[in-house]
Design a protein around this motif. Sequence first.
Motif, PDB file in Angstrom:
ATOM      1  N   HIS A 123       0.858  -1.027  -0.104  1.00 35.11           N
ATOM      2  CA  HIS A 123       0.194   0.002  -0.114  1.00 35.11           C
ATOM      3  C   HIS A 123       0.774   1.402  -0.012  1.00 35.11           C
ATOM      4  O   HIS A 123       1.879   1.321   0.936  1.00 35.11           O
ATOM      5  N   HIS A 157       1.065   5.797  -1.992  1.00 36.61           N
ATOM      6  CA  HIS A 157       0.615   6.682  -2.611  1.00 36.61           C
ATOM      7  C   HIS A 157       1.843   7.517  -3.092  1.00 36.61           C
ATOM      8  O   HIS A 157       2.039   8.244  -2.452  1.00 36.61           O
ATOM      9  N   HIS A 199      -9.083   1.461   0.612  1.00 38.22           N
ATOM     10  CA  HIS A 199      -9.021   1.583   2.093  1.00 38.22           C
ATOM     11  C   HIS A 199     -10.253   1.252   2.992  1.00 38.22           C
ATOM     12  O   HIS A 199     -11.237   1.354   2.407  1.00 38.22           O
ATOM     13  N   HIS A 258      -5.039  -0.846   5.860  1.00 39.21           N
ATOM     14  CA  HIS A 258      -5.286  -0.579   7.391  1.00 39.21           C
ATOM     15  C   HIS A 258      -6.050  -1.499   8.171  1.00 39.21           C
ATOM     16  O   HIS A 258      -5.678  -2.049   8.978  1.00 39.21           O
ATOM     17  N   ASP A 294       2.231   2.911   3.016  1.00 41.50           N
ATOM     18  CA  ASP A 294       1.253   4.124   2.883  1.00 41.50           C
ATOM     19  C   ASP A 294       1.923   5.335   2.267  1.00 41.50           C
ATOM     20  O   ASP A 294       3.031   5.263   1.926  1.00 41.50           O
TER      21      ASP A 294
END
Length: 459
Positions: free
Chosen positions: A70, A72, A236, A273, A324
């Motif tokens: 995960h 971005h 998410h 998460h 993340d």
Amino acid sequence: MAADRRTVIENCAIATVDAADTEYTTGHLVLAGDRIESLGPGPAPEGLEHVARRIDATGHLMTPGLVNTHHHFYQWLTRGLATDHNLFDWLVVLYPTWARIDEAMVHAAAQGSLAMMARGGVTTAMDHHYVYPRGSGDLSGAIVTAARDMGVRLTLARGSMDRSEKDGGLPPDFAVETLDDALAATEETVRRHHDTAPGAMTQVAVAPCSPFSVSTELMRQGAELARRLGVRLHTHGSETVEEEKFCHELFGMGPTDYFESTGWLGDDVWMAHCVHMNDSDIAAFARTGTGVAHCPSSNARLAAGIARVPDMLAAGVPVGLGVDGTASNESGELHTELRNALLVNRLGPHREKALTARQALRLGTHGGARVLGRADEIGSLEPGKLADLVLWRMDTLAHASVADPVTALVFGAAAPVTASFVNGRQIVENNRLLTADEDAIARTTGAEARRLARMAGHA
Ligand SMILES: [Zn+2]
């Protein structure tokens, strides 16, 4: 395969992370082409032919390459902002800036994110990209190109948002796509970039962003699209108490029930998460094989809470690790998440029994491969698997006095990476990328971050 020139790596400790957790105090591995040909205890067998290179890895631990589940990438340009906020407040501060990104910015940010991870032992990266401003260029192409040029394996999760403030969502109206545009662009991204061949370097997943930024229709149709195209689903979920409250108010149910009602539980789904999960939520994930990307540093940074990883593992839920986005985990590294996963979970109810060093290493390797749907190819060191592996240097000041190398790797300081291979190709040597110029990337990302700040009006 037989005629491929071989690389022999020997005299190192090896943690294979195979099903039996096989380890060698001193062992060897032979790679040929893009695959692991053989491995075992002691030196490599004599008489091997076509040996192009022999690496004496004395003082090192070899593990599978780390798998990030995960991230971005674009957030590389907005690190260090909104540093004392919870998730919703942090998002509201950052959305207007993120809505200004363009293709050059996204390419630079992808390079920065990938470089930081790769030099720290990541061999498979993922990017959940969900901000597509109108007229911003070919953002998915920029991300795929950056990974391909660096030689890092990639899962691109084509994200989307279509629930803005006017529909009760969190993002501003100008930051979202329409339902039809999001679905069409996602399908196009899969058709252009998803590689179904063995050893694929690029795969694509369908990834609407979150319950509070995506319409129920986009969740539903996104799941149908992914299953029609035969790709995985990512989003998410259950990140904060505020999200839980949002789901109850808008949908009359908690996040897990909402996901189930929209087709979002299944063994082709993994979710970032999953912090606020009760026993029945965990049982639903276990029953359906839904995977989890555990992001301990980001969860701490945004005060989200502690995911119940020991309970998930005990129930049989597939769990991997995630950096993340670097706007909520400025370090941008995955190898430090091995340590943080272990430490953060010991602050939970299971205390010192929460996770072991070997469980943490498994989360960051085989666990990640499993949630990305690639455990048959990567995530452990076994003959026939892809040659994605890392040599961690363990004989320096930082680790030399720790007898057990896996304990040293997880409990100790971030270990130097002497070599990292992806698909049999070496991409890191002595902590430096061989496939990209880190200093040039630092200059470009700095310049693009300043350009974005100017466009957003806060510099
Ligand atoms: Zn995220």
